[in-house]
Design a protein around this motif. Structure first.
Motif, PDB file in Angstrom:
ATOM      1  N   TYR A 175     -12.800 -10.606 -11.327  1.00  0.00           N
ATOM      2  CA  TYR A 175     -12.419 -11.371 -12.590  1.00  0.00           C
ATOM      3  C   TYR A 175     -12.994 -12.502 -13.033  1.00  0.00           C
ATOM      4  CZ  TYR A 175      -7.777  -9.848  -9.848  1.00  0.00           C
ATOM      5  OH  TYR A 175      -7.192  -9.601  -9.260  1.00  0.00           O
ATOM      6  N   ASP A 176     -12.947 -12.107 -14.191  1.00  0.00           N
ATOM      7  CA  ASP A 176     -13.701 -13.341 -15.483  1.00  0.00           C
ATOM      8  C   ASP A 176     -13.201 -14.601 -15.554  1.00  0.00           C
ATOM      9  OD1 ASP A 176     -15.714 -11.676 -16.203  1.00  0.00           O
ATOM     10  OD2 ASP A 176     -14.477 -10.400 -17.346  1.00  0.00           O
ATOM     11  N   PHE A 177     -11.640 -14.956 -15.207  1.00  0.00           N
ATOM     12  CA  PHE A 177     -11.251 -16.374 -14.721  1.00  0.00           C
ATOM     13  C   PHE A 177     -10.357 -16.472 -14.323  1.00  0.00           C
ATOM     14  CE2 PHE A 177      -8.794 -18.792 -18.062  1.00  0.00           C
ATOM     15  CZ  PHE A 177      -8.921 -19.789 -17.353  1.00  0.00           C
ATOM     16  N   ILE A 178     -10.143 -17.228 -13.550  1.00  0.00           N
ATOM     17  CA  ILE A 178      -9.187 -17.992 -12.734  1.00  0.00           C
ATOM     18  C   ILE A 178      -8.463 -18.923 -12.294  1.00  0.00           C
ATOM     19  CG2 ILE A 178      -8.191 -17.783 -10.175  1.00  0.00           C
ATOM     20  CD1 ILE A 178     -10.894 -16.034  -9.629  1.00  0.00           C
ATOM     21  N   SER A 179      -7.217 -18.823 -13.066  1.00  0.00           N
ATOM     22  CA  SER A 179      -6.983 -19.986 -13.285  1.00  0.00           C
ATOM     23  C   SER A 179      -5.675 -20.560 -11.957  1.00  0.00           C
ATOM     24  CB  SER A 179      -6.370 -20.056 -14.333  1.00  0.00           C
ATOM     25  OG  SER A 179      -5.099 -18.658 -14.445  1.00  0.00           O
ATOM     26  N   CYS A 180      -5.187 -21.726 -11.364  1.00  0.00           N
ATOM     27  CA  CYS A 180      -4.187 -21.835 -11.143  1.00  0.00           C
ATOM     28  C   CYS A 180      -3.528 -23.168 -11.551  1.00  0.00           C
ATOM     29  CB  CYS A 180      -4.869 -22.182  -9.458  1.00  0.00           C
ATOM     30  SG  CYS A 180      -5.532 -21.458  -8.628  1.00  0.00           S
ATOM     31  N   LEU A 181      -2.498 -23.132 -11.832  1.00  0.00           N
ATOM     32  CA  LEU A 181      -2.328 -24.331 -12.649  1.00  0.00           C
ATOM     33  C   LEU A 181      -0.744 -24.787 -11.638  1.00  0.00           C
ATOM     34  CD1 LEU A 181      -2.223 -22.621 -14.980  1.00  0.00           C
ATOM     35  CD2 LEU A 181      -1.317 -23.170 -16.373  1.00  0.00           C
ATOM     36  N   ALA A 182      -0.856 -26.173 -11.174  1.00  0.00           N
ATOM     37  CA  ALA A 182      -0.141 -26.980  -9.939  1.00  0.00           C
ATOM     38  C   ALA A 182       0.058 -25.785  -9.179  1.00  0.00           C
ATOM     39  CB  ALA A 182       0.991 -26.645 -10.828  1.00  0.00           C
ATOM     40  N   SER A 183      -0.727 -25.292  -8.518  1.00  0.00           N
ATOM     41  CA  SER A 183       0.009 -24.032  -7.753  1.00  0.00           C
ATOM     42  C   SER A 183      -0.900 -24.648  -6.279  1.00  0.00           C
ATOM     43  CB  SER A 183      -0.420 -23.673  -7.944  1.00  0.00           C
ATOM     44  OG  SER A 183      -1.535 -22.590  -8.200  1.00  0.00           O
ATOM     45  N   LEU A 235     -13.537 -20.796 -12.418  1.00  0.00           N
ATOM     46  CA  LEU A 235     -12.207 -20.910 -11.632  1.00  0.00           C
ATOM     47  C   LEU A 235     -11.815 -22.223 -12.518  1.00  0.00           C
ATOM     48  CD1 LEU A 235     -10.305 -20.918  -9.713  1.00  0.00           C
ATOM     49  CD2 LEU A 235     -11.707 -21.708  -8.010  1.00  0.00           C
ATOM     50  N   VAL A 236     -10.678 -22.065 -13.092  1.00  0.00           N
ATOM     51  CA  VAL A 236     -10.153 -23.775 -13.156  1.00  0.00           C
ATOM     52  C   VAL A 236      -8.817 -23.750 -12.506  1.00  0.00           C
ATOM     53  CG1 VAL A 236     -10.737 -23.637 -15.761  1.00  0.00           C
ATOM     54  CG2 VAL A 236      -8.291 -22.071 -15.630  1.00  0.00           C
ATOM     55  N   ILE A 237      -8.445 -24.724 -12.513  1.00  0.00           N
ATOM     56  CA  ILE A 237      -7.728 -25.671 -11.632  1.00  0.00           C
ATOM     57  C   ILE A 237      -7.045 -26.562 -12.025  1.00  0.00           C
ATOM     58  CG2 ILE A 237      -6.739 -26.913  -9.238  1.00  0.00           C
ATOM     59  CD1 ILE A 237      -8.987 -25.371  -7.913  1.00  0.00           C
ATOM     60  N   LEU A 238      -5.459 -26.442 -12.178  1.00  0.00           N
ATOM     61  CA  LEU A 238      -4.734 -27.820 -12.625  1.00  0.00           C
ATOM     62  C   LEU A 238      -4.317 -28.197 -11.389  1.00  0.00           C
ATOM     63  CD1 LEU A 238      -3.891 -29.626 -15.031  1.00  0.00           C
ATOM     64  CD2 LEU A 238      -2.215 -27.843 -16.229  1.00  0.00           C
ATOM     65  N   GLY A 239      -4.392 -29.392 -10.669  1.00  0.00           N
ATOM     66  CA  GLY A 239      -4.046 -29.822 -10.022  1.00  0.00           C
ATOM     67  C   GLY A 239      -2.815 -30.894 -10.083  1.00  0.00           C
ATOM     68  N   ARG A 285      -9.824 -23.363 -23.001  1.00  0.00           N
ATOM     69  CA  ARG A 285     -10.986 -23.628 -23.885  1.00  0.00           C
ATOM     70  C   ARG A 285     -12.540 -23.556 -22.247  1.00  0.00           C
ATOM     71  NH1 ARG A 285      -8.523 -27.755 -26.775  1.00  0.00           N
ATOM     72  NH2 ARG A 285      -9.142 -29.303 -24.953  1.00  0.00           N
ATOM     73  N   GLN A 286     -12.001 -23.298 -21.083  1.00  0.00           N
ATOM     74  CA  GLN A 286     -12.773 -22.711 -20.390  1.00  0.00           C
ATOM     75  C   GLN A 286     -13.407 -21.591 -19.960  1.00  0.00           C
ATOM     76  OE1 GLN A 286     -13.778 -26.009 -19.147  1.00  0.00           O
ATOM     77  NE2 GLN A 286     -12.042 -26.899 -19.942  1.00  0.00           N
ATOM     78  N   MET A 287     -12.913 -20.616 -20.690  1.00  0.00           N
ATOM     79  CA  MET A 287     -13.151 -19.500 -20.222  1.00  0.00           C
ATOM     80  C   MET A 287     -14.310 -19.046 -21.079  1.00  0.00           C
ATOM     81  SD  MET A 287      -9.101 -17.601 -22.153  1.00  0.00           S
ATOM     82  CE  MET A 287     -10.357 -16.493 -22.219  1.00  0.00           C
ATOM     83  N   PRO A 288     -14.695 -17.994 -20.073  1.00  0.00           N
ATOM     84  CA  PRO A 288     -16.006 -17.521 -20.551  1.00  0.00           C
ATOM     85  C   PRO A 288     -16.233 -16.619 -21.726  1.00  0.00           C
ATOM     86  CG  PRO A 288     -15.361 -16.193 -18.089  1.00  0.00           C
ATOM     87  CD  PRO A 288     -14.662 -17.746 -18.924  1.00  0.00           C
ATOM     88  N   ALA A 324     -13.745 -13.576  -5.668  1.00  0.00           N
ATOM     89  CA  ALA A 324     -13.125 -12.734  -7.072  1.00  0.00           C
ATOM     90  C   ALA A 324     -14.160 -13.137  -7.859  1.00  0.00           C
ATOM     91  CB  ALA A 324     -12.011 -13.436  -5.897  1.00  0.00           C
ATOM     92  N   LEU A 325     -14.318 -13.939  -8.163  1.00  0.00           N
ATOM     93  CA  LEU A 325     -15.273 -14.322  -9.486  1.00  0.00           C
ATOM     94  C   LEU A 325     -15.977 -13.295  -9.270  1.00  0.00           C
ATOM     95  CD1 LEU A 325     -15.285 -18.178 -10.376  1.00  0.00           C
ATOM     96  CD2 LEU A 325     -13.729 -16.846 -11.477  1.00  0.00           C
ATOM     97  N   ALA A 326     -16.030 -12.801 -11.041  1.00  0.00           N
ATOM     98  CA  ALA A 326     -17.425 -11.694 -11.040  1.00  0.00           C
ATOM     99  C   ALA A 326     -18.943 -12.645 -12.028  1.00  0.00           C
ATOM    100  CB  ALA A 326     -17.243 -11.638 -12.036  1.00  0.00           C
ATOM    101  N   PRO A 327     -19.870 -12.189 -11.600  1.00  0.00           N
ATOM    102  CA  PRO A 327     -20.798 -13.269 -12.407  1.00  0.00           C
ATOM    103  C   PRO A 327     -20.802 -14.154 -13.961  1.00  0.00           C
ATOM    104  CG  PRO A 327     -22.210 -12.027 -11.609  1.00  0.00           C
ATOM    105  CD  PRO A 327     -20.315 -11.104 -10.893  1.00  0.00           C
ATOM    106  N   GLY A 328     -20.843 -15.560 -13.985  1.00  0.00           N
ATOM    107  CA  GLY A 328     -20.154 -15.561 -14.705  1.00  0.00           C
ATOM    108  C   GLY A 328     -18.941 -16.194 -15.061  1.00  0.00           C
ATOM    109  N   GLY A 329     -17.905 -15.798 -13.813  1.00  0.00           N
ATOM    110  CA  GLY A 329     -16.830 -16.161 -14.052  1.00  0.00           C
ATOM    111  C   GLY A 329     -16.621 -17.945 -13.945  1.00  0.00           C
TER     112      GLY A 329
END
Length: 209
Positions: A89-97, A119-123, A15-18, A112-117
């Motif tokens: 990248y439009d979307f970067i994810s890190c799941l428990a990493s 980053l989501v971290i599930l930490g 749901r956080q994706m642009p 590394a994010l494109a404009p409007g990109g």
């Protein structure tokens, strides 16, 4: 028990994706479940992990896509040792990493994010305060109920197939949530962080570009 806390939050992360997301990077992809969900949405996905064993498993599980489908590009590499494409990248994810690497690595992900990109971290974080422990204690009975419900729905899970899935290496988190908030505020200005029930936090950073 066939219940994974990271998988539980996949829909929240999506749901956080642009809008009009075309390219994504999944950092610490493990066996690739989230990367495959992203690719299933028609997104061009790079998925990286430093463990050769889990990357091999991810490639095996992604084999044989339907005609026209683009599976993730899995690579065995350490994100702290690779040069990421700038503003790509439009979307970067890190799941428990993220707790497997220096937290400052998020600066390279930010760049590394494109404009409007996004980053989501599930930490993950260790319990250090009374509030931390209160959330953990609240999660215990809910976790037990959900595990039993998933077990009842899916039966014996992987045991029913006689196949044991490869597990990604696990490292215990050491950085408290208060410190994560401080460092994230400096490196990812404007980011939002909130606690989640199952021993996780969600960090969302949007690149205004």
């Amino acid at each position: 028990m066939p219940f994974d806390h990271n998988d539980h939050y996949h829909r929240l992360l999506l749901r956080q994706m642009p809008p009009n997301c075309r390219t994504a990077l999944d950092v610490g992809c493990g066996t690739g479940r989230f990367a495959r969900r992203l690719a299933g949405l028609g997104i061009e996905v790079d998925a990286i992990d430093p463990s050769e064993e889990v990357v091999a498993e991810a490639r095996a599980m992604a084999a044989g896509p339907a005609p026209g489908d683009r599976g993730p590009r899995f690579r065995c590499t350490d994100v702290t040792e690779v040069r990421l494409p700038h503003a790509h990248y439009d979307f970067i994810s890190c799941l428990a990493s993220v707790h497997h690497m220096p937290f400052g690595t998020v600066a390279a992900l930010r760049d590394a994010l494109a404009p409007g990109g996004v980053l989501v971290i599930l930490g993950c974080y260790p319990e250090r305060t009374l509030l931390d422990w209160a959330w953990s204690l609240a999660a215990v009975p809910v976790n037990a109920v959900v595990r039993l419900a998933v077990y009842a729905r899916d039966g014996l899970g992987s045991a029913a197939t006689g196949r044991t899935q490869t597990q990604a290496p696990v490292t215990r988190p050491t950085m408290p949530l208060l410190q994560i908030r401080r460092e994230a505020a400096a490196l990812l200005p404007g980011c939002r962080i909130r606690r989640l029930l199952f021993w996780r936090y969600l960090l969302v950073f949007r690149n205004a570009g």
